[in-house]
Design an enzyme around this catalytic site. Structure first.
Site, PDB file in Angstrom:
ATOM      1  N   CYS A  10       0.829  -1.196   0.000  1.00 51.05           N
ATOM      2  CA  CYS A  10       0.000   0.000   0.000  1.00 51.05           C
ATOM      3  C   CYS A  10       0.868   1.252   0.000  1.00 51.05           C
ATOM      4  O   CYS A  10       2.045   1.206   0.383  1.00 51.05           O
ATOM      5  CB  CYS A  10      -0.897   0.058   1.239  1.00 51.05           C
ATOM      6  N   ASN A  42      -0.737   1.123   5.731  1.00 55.16           N
ATOM      7  CA  ASN A  42       0.241   0.344   4.973  1.00 55.16           C
ATOM      8  C   ASN A  42       0.928  -0.593   5.952  1.00 55.16           C
ATOM      9  O   ASN A  42       1.490  -0.141   6.955  1.00 55.16           O
ATOM     10  CB  ASN A  42       1.268   1.282   4.325  1.00 55.16           C
ATOM     11  N   GLY A  43       0.842  -1.880   5.672  1.00 58.14           N
ATOM     12  CA  GLY A  43       1.452  -2.855   6.561  1.00 58.14           C
ATOM     13  C   GLY A  43       0.499  -3.993   6.833  1.00 58.14           C
ATOM     14  O   GLY A  43      -0.532  -4.121   6.168  1.00 58.14           O
ATOM     15  N   TYR A  71      13.467  -3.689  -3.747  1.00 56.89           N
ATOM     16  CA  TYR A  71      12.506  -3.809  -4.838  1.00 56.89           C
ATOM     17  C   TYR A  71      11.386  -2.784  -4.796  1.00 56.89           C
ATOM     18  O   TYR A  71      10.952  -2.287  -5.821  1.00 56.89           O
ATOM     19  CB  TYR A  71      11.882  -5.203  -4.794  1.00 56.89           C
ATOM     20  N   GLY A  80       0.595   0.330  -5.180  1.00 57.56           N
ATOM     21  CA  GLY A  80      -0.722  -0.280  -5.155  1.00 57.56           C
ATOM     22  C   GLY A  80      -1.558   0.145  -6.340  1.00 57.56           C
ATOM     23  O   GLY A  80      -1.756   1.344  -6.540  1.00 57.56           O
TER      24      GLY A  80
END
Lengths: 470, 470, 470, 470
Positions: free
Chosen positions: A9, A109-110, A250, A35
């Site tokens: 996210c 996010n997570g 990445y 996302g």
């Protein structure tokens, strides 16, 4: 709790700008790589809160009209990783509730590791959940504190109970909140744009809206931003750092600074370390764009071997791509990345990649290089083998999906069809970050998870078994 | 004749494959960079001909259903450059007519210089045109020859009258035709896929469908392909070659071979020549992706200066991008290409570009580099200044649009905001192609047009005046 | 709680048919006149529950694919009245929650008068509401009873607390429930189709799916239908009946039986009563289709004056009708209903209408009749003047909107532009139903509300003030 | 020439109004019953001509934006009957050509009987046709006359060659033309709106735009309207009248005047004649709305038997109606028209219908009446049996489709399932029109075709054979 407890996210928040909604739209554009499944914005003007969310890219979800309908000086936004199925509309964020006279919205996010247990406890107390997202738990835990004055207490009460990875942006009618979990798994940075405060997953979003980078939100820190300015609290005991090193490898954009380092430069140093660990006798070095671009450059500049763009990317791949019949092998790969035959014919080629997860795509790509006439194809990967699943929000959660979990490097090389395969050492990777080993979560490489992982969750992830829906 | 007599286009044809329609779809995917306005396919099975065309990308125009509706062993396809306006639907190609018991369809890449005159003559004889495309003239000239047996005569009769640039694919119910004008402005190549013949603007389309490259269709050559195989005729007197050198510089895909040379390698040699002509004292070399990628690589490899990817491309730019308010300068540029500040800060930067047409976009991009902290910004262009409009199908047709038509190199550099600006010499450019100067049309650089340009057309183009619609 | 606490709606439920989802789709088609804003179906197969809802007509929301995705033997469906704004998607029904291992879905027709208070109480206990619908309260009140075995207790607990008008269909994974409030404001009938039980707002839905009408669900009755068959309970003390008489006058379809009487016949008897109360000296009687059709027929058959279709209905009015400029008076009316000039010219016309709410549309329509040449235009309305707002689900809730609330019959006639205007007496209306006066809610005519109306709600409705959102 | 040479259509034209495009849109709205497949408008401002056409209803094809793009004082519009297949986009009208500096657009209602022959001749002269419509022939025949001054000659030259049924609106950049074929098959009327001239298929379109009816365009008349006013010519020899009587029976809107008579009144007189020819002993009379409404009223008023609306029409039938499974007989019929059981149970019912073509729909409808409990069901048809196909634009062109072509009245009644069936006599029908028999085309009843029908066309129609596409 859904059977797919992990999400990439991107999050964004802004307080104090007359165009808060539009700037959030721009910020999400810069975070789109984090996302592509859904996008959403919640905007507030101090008394009223509005939401617009939808499935798809930022450019698909918003248009002039929907942005014009989002006036206010306070906004948060969210983009979410692409899975399949329009039925997941209700899981799109930011998640907004209206409770009494209050509004609460969150973008997360997570991944929480104790969300299933917390949800069961809350449901037994009569709570009704609207989604299958772990993120919804945050707000349910805050609800008992139902005044604006109690916001800080509510946040502490809520965050004290959740365990796992979270960077969040949260808003009420009057306040913008940013927070990172005590381990600091996921990034979150703070910027200023004239008088306005900006929160974003990555600094590339600050760049786009021309906000100045101030600092990162620290692990365990909560910032509350309102008309009185920014207030920071750190109510939780300090714990060991667990920055996600995969952001460098990445996930983050190369033009972002993450955890205090520029991503582009870290990746180039990964290539430099690769060059130190592996001397290759090849004619050219190439990435598969864009994943290995920077490590490949780093290797080339430290080895004297020429860097080439050996495959050409087609920028017009639409969403409704028609699947080719069986008779056209490799088509699905080649339509995206076509090898430059004249360049590769008869050459010894070194491909630098950022990671190998399952190995299937890599295998097909290597095959197209051979069919284009490459004499030898070697590969160096700019991190160690991924052997353990991630419980903190990166989408490789079952060991069955990780080729390195069950195979040696030689076996992987043979499967992919390489003349040789090498991985950067863990020391090399950490060295490239120029940071201390203790600050990172390296669980995907070494299996040492920074948090307890609740029984059923762990079982699910390690064995790849689909949990029954509750 | 429309007021916009120029088009980029890509064409594809196939004869003798049971999946002719589907392979044409794939071929158009590979040629998508040659045209994004519209896409179309006409398929025949020997007795019936079907057409599917639409506005937009190949991936938007076709889906499984529309492809399933295109059965046959014979097909041609066409993609066309993006202009604006859905009203241009009727100009989408391939253009198909049903006349008596015959079907004729054509896909055309290039631009005719005497189409307006031919159209007037035909209209005075009673012909009714359906579109504003010059391409329609081909078929009207063929109509008097109304049997399949007379196809060759019809082609010769028609092609003998048109002047200018054309590579075409054409089909009847039973025959596939490919042809290039005698000057050979636009490319067209021939391949084989098992027993099937394939025609394509570029070899990258052959690669994608796994066809083997056989040879280029020669300037002035017509090939007719039917159940009896391939027959080639060259009915017209030989004339001076006029290959479009801009295909090498900018237009073709780098993984294609064009006019017998690989585009990637030609571009790298352009960079090599630039390195020979200009020694720069800078810290790094970078392209704006993807336009200057290969010349920049060529320069870097021949100068020892490091190649870097100084701006990061956002791959998620949608079509409905909301325009930013005035208060955000450069946003429109930075959302696509964001500079890597850490890399550029305090550096002397050399940007290698493939061409400068108007200079406006380049100017804004250079400004973002300066705002990111670059200390010096220099630019080298991998071809000479564009001073003359093109009448043969490339979209810079009025001198008023060409910054180099009215300004010196120094003036251009100052306008763009560069510390220095250099252009590759014409000899350098030709040298990079490793071909003879006489084979090329260099009119955009030197004003020597290989064909007569009819009065009104030339006046239109040279002075940038909008012709009244007839 | 939204500022618009009233809804028209239609509901449908079925248990025990392999095509439950498809039959519900058909049932909603028949009930479409009760709501055009949104449509939805929830289907269960005993272990899994699926939902498909959308904005728009049944024919727009469902297609073959969405219906194929709704397998199961148990289903409920809902259509909702058209208001504006796609933002109301989350208010579309049936409303579904997943709580622990349970699923609960509800479709509601009617309006609760104490929903705001109940919601405040629940929120203070930590409940989080997902919508602005009063209907959501039902489920929140049921949640503490969290086993299938406790369903009956949960229903009684929930329904005992809500006050106002409701007919509901509700389902769990294993059980279909139907219920009407003790006053019985809104209709709900029971049918059988082979072995399957069917619930529907009106019998026309039974007709369409070829189910046999069994009986009405009684006021205060709850029926629970599962594998053991149908069980009926009446847990609440009996109260005075309050059937909505407006279902007869306007709302229900004429081919339905409602509250034990056929609607077509009741309406004809209204016309018959009008004929008894008003002898008119006119040339013809006409309705505005379809509102006054049946009362006009009833008047004509009891007066000897010819019934004519004096205006022609255009069946092709689309949703995107372009508004005419000011210069075209009455266009917006005439495009839907065009008068037959030849018929009306010079005639004395009697229009029979079912009701007059605001009077504005009626006024314009009457004007088109005059412009078409009618010499005199008289109107008879088949019910008494509407003087009081409805709190139970019919959309005329503020007195300010009711022309009869503040004006005499003569004033209304003058405003509309009539030569004369008459209203059916309340006795006449009740006589036409052939039922006892005590069974009906007549509050819109006489202001006697069958339930207490909570303070804030009543204030809102009577004075037409927009409540601040909580 | 397509295999389906017949079309219903509606046409509209206007000259001299600043809002010509918008008024044409309104006019097409009023004519929508004459064609639902496609809609289009061509507008001119004296120098430029613009076109907007699309598949679907007027309300679907046009929106505010497309109307705003159609400025001018001169416009024609067209709606076309619904067949299937989006591939027929190119056949949508008005058909527009740009030829030299001229623009020509046409909208055509009717069917030419010699179009196939004319097209073959024109193609052999080199003409290329763009569509499969007979209407395109008009313009090809006009092209040799290529100046505005020669417009009258061009029209005479063109119309002198075509044979069959046509009412047309045609425009150049400066002139509006209306014309009817010498037999006058299809209607076309003339009106004035302030200073502007209006042409329309039916007077209901004049009503809607508030134009005053002036007169019908006469058979064989051509009117040319430009800045100098209206000029009428009648260049062709007079022939026998052949007004399509089916316009009265079924096709035209009841609020229109056609051929000098009001349609509503003609239909009521048909019912009056039926009452004179058939005395029925029944309990009630009903139509299937809206086809038999007016004849049923006429019968009721002349017989004393009560008129009832025995079936209720569902106004919400969408285009994407899901087909019911086999297990639900009659569903497809009942969802549109549901019988009122209470009204029909035990009754002797007389249905008055306007026509029976194939009998299949009628049969199913009658069955629903019986299932609703009707004791007897009788039917009277307000015209004679249709025994012969129409070549002039009405969609019952093969004898195989006409149940009355091969069966006696008793057989038809038995097939449909009636207790009795009666048809109005031809004399009765003609009497109802109050016009002379000689003025009508009665070919569908008596087989006397007013024109020669070319061999292949006739063969096609009479034997129902699908012509091979040329």
């Amino acid at each position: 709790m859904s059977g797919r407890p992990k999400e990439y996210c991107g999050i964004f928040g802004i307080y104090g700008h007359a165009d808060a909604g539009k700037l959030t739209y721009f910020g999400l554009y810069a975070l789109q790589h984090r996302g592509q499944e859904s996008a959403g914005i919640v905007v507030g003007n101090g008394s009223e809160v509005r939401q617009h969310i939808g499935m798809g890219l930022v450019s698909e979800v918003f248009d002039d009209r929907s942005l014009a309908d989002l006036p206010g000086h306070l906004a948060i936004g969210h983009v979410r990783y692409s899975t399949t199925g329009s039925s997941l509309f209700k899981n799109a964020q930011p998640f907004l509730i209206e409770h009494g006279r209050r509004s609460l919205a969150i973008g997360h996010n997570g991944n929480l590791v104790n969300a299933a247990r917390l949800r069961r406890e809350l449901e037994s107390k009569g709570h009704i959940f609207q989604t299958t997202m772990d993120s919804e738990v945050f707000l349910h835990l805050m609800v008992p504190f139902d005044t604006e004055e109690a916001l800080e207490d509510a946040l502490i009460h809520s965050l004290a109970q959740v365990e796992g990875a979270y960077s969040i942006v949260l808003m009420t009618k009057k306040t913008l909140v940013g927070a990172r979990d005590p381990h600091g798994f996921r990034p979150l940075c703070l910027g200023k744009l004239n008088g306005a405060y900006v929160l974003a997953s990555e600094t590339c979003a600050l760049d786009l809206v021309e906000a100045e980078y101030i600092r990162d939100i620290e692990p365990g820190e909560i910032v509350l931003i309102d008309d009185d300015g920014l207030r920071s609290i750190k109510p939780f005991p300090e714990v060991q750092g667990a920055l996600c090193i995969f952001e460098y490898i990445y996930f983050a954009r190369p033009d972002s600074d993450i955890f205090g380092q520029n991503v582009y430069e870290v990746r180039k140093r990964q290539g430099e370390r690769l060059a130190a660990e592996f001397q290759m006798d090849v004619d050219l070095i190439m990435p598969f764009p864009d994943s290995g671009n920077y490590a490949a450059l780093g290797y080339a500049q430290n080895s004297g071997i020429p860097f080439e763009m050996g495959v050409i990317r087609n920028h017009y791949i639409g969403r409704t791509f028609i699947q080719p019949s069986q008779f056209m092998r490799e088509f699905g790969v080649r339509v995206k990345l076509n090898p430059v035959k004249s360049l590769l014919r008869g050459k010894r080629v070194l491909v630098v990649e950022d990671s190998i997860i399952r190995g299937t795509t890599t295998r097909t790509r290597i095959n197209t290089l051979r069919n284009a006439g490459a004499r030898e194809v070697h590969m160096l990967v700019s991190c160690p083998p991924h052997r353990y699943p991630c419980y903190y929000g990166i989408d490789f959660s079952s060991r069955g999906e990780l080729i390195a979990a069950g195979h040696s490097v030689d076996e992987i090389g043979a499967y992919i069809g390489l003349d040789s395969l090498g991985y950067l050492s863990l020391d090399g990777l950490i060295g490239a970050t120029q940071m201390n080993r203790e600050r990172f979560c390296l669980a995907c490489f070494d299996g040492n998870y920074p948090t307890e992982v609740c029984e059923e969750f762990s079982k699910y992830c390690l064995e790849g078994i689909q949990l029954a829906e509750p």
